[in-house]
Write a protein that holds these residues in place. Structure first.
Motif, mmCIF file in Angstrom:
data_model
loop_
_atom_site.group_PDB
_atom_site.id
_atom_site.type_symbol
_atom_site.label_atom_id
_atom_site.label_comp_id
_atom_site.label_asym_id
_atom_site.label_seq_id
_atom_site.Cartn_x
_atom_site.Cartn_y
_atom_site.Cartn_z
ATOM 1 N N ILE A 51 11.772 0.783 5.822
ATOM 2 C CA ILE A 51 12.442 0.471 7.087
ATOM 3 C C ILE A 51 13.957 0.393 6.877
ATOM 4 C CG2 ILE A 51 12.705 -1.334 8.845
ATOM 5 C CD1 ILE A 51 9.728 -1.866 8.559
ATOM 6 N N GLY A 52 14.355 -0.007 5.666
ATOM 7 C CA GLY A 52 15.780 -0.080 5.348
ATOM 8 C C GLY A 52 16.424 1.248 5.015
ATOM 9 N N GLY A 53 15.665 2.353 5.107
ATOM 10 C CA GLY A 53 16.227 3.683 4.908
ATOM 11 C C GLY A 53 16.518 4.048 3.470
ATOM 12 N N LYS A 54 15.761 3.489 2.531
ATOM 13 C CA LYS A 54 16.014 3.734 1.105
ATOM 14 C C LYS A 54 15.105 4.801 0.503
ATOM 15 C CE LYS A 54 19.163 0.623 1.209
ATOM 16 N NZ LYS A 54 20.592 1.020 1.159
ATOM 17 N N HIS A 55 14.246 5.414 1.279
ATOM 18 C CA HIS A 55 13.374 6.516 0.847
ATOM 19 C C HIS A 55 12.524 6.153 -0.380
ATOM 20 C CE1 HIS A 55 15.831 8.782 3.614
ATOM 21 N NE2 HIS A 55 16.915 8.509 2.907
ATOM 22 N N PRO A 56 11.745 5.070 -0.287
ATOM 23 C CA PRO A 56 10.949 4.667 -1.444
ATOM 24 C C PRO A 56 9.717 5.551 -1.641
ATOM 25 C CG PRO A 56 10.410 3.286 0.421
ATOM 26 C CD PRO A 56 11.533 4.193 0.880
ATOM 27 N N LEU A 57 9.247 5.591 -2.880
ATOM 28 C CA LEU A 57 7.989 6.240 -3.244
ATOM 29 C C LEU A 57 7.153 5.207 -3.990
ATOM 30 C CD1 LEU A 57 9.504 9.565 -4.643
ATOM 31 C CD2 LEU A 57 8.503 9.228 -2.374
ATOM 32 N N ILE A 58 5.911 5.031 -3.607
ATOM 33 C CA ILE A 58 5.066 4.002 -4.216
ATOM 34 C C ILE A 58 4.219 4.627 -5.322
ATOM 35 C CG2 ILE A 58 3.044 4.217 -2.702
ATOM 36 C CD1 ILE A 58 3.239 1.068 -2.456
ATOM 37 N N ALA A 59 4.030 3.902 -6.432
ATOM 38 C CA ALA A 59 3.399 4.527 -7.599
ATOM 39 C C ALA A 59 2.804 3.480 -8.520
ATOM 40 C CB ALA A 59 4.441 5.361 -8.357
ATOM 41 N N GLY A 60 2.046 3.974 -9.500
ATOM 42 C CA GLY A 60 1.562 3.135 -10.576
ATOM 43 C C GLY A 60 0.158 2.611 -10.356
ATOM 44 N N ASN A 61 -0.067 1.381 -10.786
ATOM 45 C CA ASN A 61 -1.387 0.779 -10.776
ATOM 46 C C ASN A 61 -1.961 0.628 -9.365
ATOM 47 O OD1 ASN A 61 -3.395 -0.428 -12.562
ATOM 48 N ND2 ASN A 61 -2.964 -2.341 -11.496
ATOM 49 N N LEU B 170 7.003 0.716 -8.422
ATOM 50 C CA LEU B 170 5.920 0.971 -9.380
ATOM 51 C C LEU B 170 5.201 -0.325 -9.746
ATOM 52 C CD1 LEU B 170 6.351 3.247 -12.510
ATOM 53 C CD2 LEU B 170 4.985 1.181 -12.602
ATOM 54 N N GLU B 171 3.920 -0.390 -9.426
ATOM 55 C CA GLU B 171 3.092 -1.514 -9.871
ATOM 56 C C GLU B 171 2.615 -1.235 -11.284
ATOM 57 O OE1 GLU B 171 -1.307 -3.381 -9.095
ATOM 58 O OE2 GLU B 171 -0.209 -2.702 -7.322
ATOM 59 N N ALA B 172 2.912 -2.142 -12.212
ATOM 60 C CA ALA B 172 2.625 -1.907 -13.636
ATOM 61 C C ALA B 172 1.697 -2.978 -14.177
ATOM 62 C CB ALA B 172 3.925 -1.887 -14.434
ATOM 63 N N SER B 173 0.586 -2.552 -14.746
ATOM 64 C CA SER B 173 -0.359 -3.476 -15.369
ATOM 65 C C SER B 173 0.036 -3.741 -16.814
ATOM 66 C CB SER B 173 -1.771 -2.894 -15.316
ATOM 67 O OG SER B 173 -1.874 -1.793 -16.210
ATOM 68 N N SER B 174 -0.569 -4.772 -17.395
ATOM 69 C CA SER B 174 -0.334 -5.049 -18.816
ATOM 70 C C SER B 174 -0.824 -3.888 -19.674
ATOM 71 C CB SER B 174 -1.049 -6.340 -19.220
ATOM 72 O OG SER B 174 -2.448 -6.242 -18.986
ATOM 73 N N PHE B 175 -1.922 -3.233 -19.251
ATOM 74 C CA PHE B 175 -2.438 -2.085 -20.000
ATOM 75 C C PHE B 175 -1.387 -0.973 -20.059
ATOM 76 C CE2 PHE B 175 -7.120 -2.961 -18.549
ATOM 77 C CZ PHE B 175 -7.060 -4.206 -19.146
#
Length: 449
Positions: free
Chosen positions: A136-146, A166-171
């Motif tokens: 919504i803030g116009g930052k063009h995010p991309l979601i990724a990871g876990n 990026l959601e990052a797990s301990s693995f």
């Protein structure tokens, strides 16, 4: 995409397929690496293996051949779920061959800055909140990871105008060397995955890799209400941004009963927040701090706080029916998560709980059962949970065959103003292939009412 020349001519073993191995294999092959894929699953019906062979990539299925590392590999990229006790992984480390997970590839090739989120609980909610704020803030995010989208595949397409959330797990974090997010978030630390890591200390150390390569140009957002995380923050070279629920603080982001504060100044009133629970307030503080540091304006942040009602299967508001509110917290596969869910509501609650029996105790829930006017139990732990609920003084304890049956039996127990909460405190595998399938059945059963 940058720095792909570093892989040209390298001999790389990709250990394990699934989504991350498939994406990593394609990326490395396109970058000029000599890729061999080894997957333990059978060859028959393995569509990913067939697709990689069509691109000229060698794939060995059906087990891990002895001596596979004798071919002189420069690098192993493993599926995060493969433990370090795996014979190939252990042998690679013995031979001093680097062993990565694919988020290390992401960090090395991404032109976009990375905001990485880890924690024992709250990763997905924080990641999703932040994504919406940035969007919504116009930052063009991309979601990724876990969260479900392979990060190296996202990084291939990302530009300098994007931000990778990026959601990052301990693995995943264990398999990093140079991984360096511009903003790192560590939501909390509780014992988890000890069967994989071996000890609480090893688990925490794996999590701490999220900030180990950060510099004073970067930011580290962490839970200041946990002394363990304060100690890990001291080891980071990044700018420290603590978050706290214990009242207004002069540095970082904090909250009291009425306000959220940014560096000691009132920022937004808590009355606009839709998402229930103090555990979710922690997620909100972390995401809001990252959004502010990324240049989001207050209007975009408030818009999300006033409209976001939860990630699917994580304290997800489903529907209100004749004054009864239904919440789907199927992701609550342990007592810690169910404790947070119960603490979120100060109204009469009908709790739907039970599932796979891992031999765990439910005693941790006892102080949070006071608002439970009834409990509907199901799954392998049904009788164990029923005995526990009875010991808490709960009069109405109902047995159900499955989630659909539980919803149908719970509704007649309710009055206007009550909450019906699916928060099982157990994994789903005794009756369902995943917590998602369990949550989907709950949603469907609610809609059938």
């Amino acid at each position: 995409m940058k720095n792909v020349d570093q892989f040209n001519g390298m001999k790389v073993l990709v250990l394990g397929l699934a989504k991350s191995g498939f994406a990593a294999s394609k990326l490395l092959h396109s970058a000029g690496a000599h890729v061999t894929v080894n997957d333990a699953s059978p060859d028959e019906g393995n569509e990913e293996a067939a697709a990689l062979r069509l691109e000229g990539i060698q794939v060995i299925c059906g087990g891990h051949p002895s001596g596979i590392l004798d071919e002189g590999f420069d690098l192993v990229v493993k599926n995060p779920g493969i433990p370090y006790s795996n014979l190939v992984v252990a042998e690679a480390l013995k031979k001093k061959i680097p062993v990565w997970t694919e988020i290390e590839l992401t960090s090395r090739i991404s032109e976009a800055p990375i905001i990485a989120i880890t924690g024992s609980n709250g990763k997905t909610t924080t990641t999703t909140l932040l994504y919406h704020m940035l969007n919504i803030g116009g930052k063009h995010p991309l979601i990724a990871g876990n969260i479900g989208t392979v990060s190296c595949a996202v990084a291939e397409e990302a530009t300098r105008d994007n931000i990778i959330v990026l959601e990052a797990s301990s693995f995943q974090l264990m398999g990093t060397e140079t991984f360096r997010p511009s903003i790192a978030i560590w939501t909390n630390l509780y014992d988890a995955h000890l069967d994989y890591h071996g000890s609480s200390e090893a688990y925490a150390l794996a999590k701490s890799a999220i900030s180990s390569n950060q510099t004073p140009e970067d930011y580290f957002i962490y839970n200041d209400d946990q002394p363990e995380l304060r100690n890990y923050a001291l080891r980071s070279d990044a700018k420290k941004v603590p978050f706290s629920l214990t009242g207004m603080k002069t540095h970082g982001i904090s909250a009291d009963d009425e306000q959220i504060y940014w560096n000691g100044e009132p920022y937004v009133n808590r009355s606009v927040i839709k998402l229930p629970g103090l555990h979710n307030l922690e997620n909100i503080l972390a995401a809001t701090a990252a959004a502010i540091l990324s240049g989001c304006d207050k209007t975009a942040i408030e818009n999300v706080l006033s409209s976001f009602t939860g990630v699917r299967h994580r304290m997800q508001f489903v529907k209100e029916l004749k004054g009864r509110k239904f919440y789907n917290d199927s992701k609550a596969t342990n007592t810690l998560a169910t404790k947070s869910a119960l603490a979120a509501f100060n109204v009469p609650t009908i709790l739907l709980a039970g599932g796979l029996d891992r031999g765990q105790s439910f005693e941790e829930l006892r102080p949070y059962m006071a608002n439970s006017k009834a409990v509907v139990v199901l799954g392998e732990t049904a009788e164990k949970f029923a005995t526990f609920a009875e010991s808490c003084g709960i009069q109405k304890i109902i047995r159900a065959d499955n989630v659909t049956d539980a919803v149908q039996k719970a509704y007649p127990l309710t009055e206007s103003g009550d909450i019906i909460l699916l928060s099982p405190a157990c994994a789903s595998w005794d009756q369902y292939p995943s917590f998602e399938a369990r949550g989907d059945q709950f949603i469907e059963a609610v809609m059938q009412l």
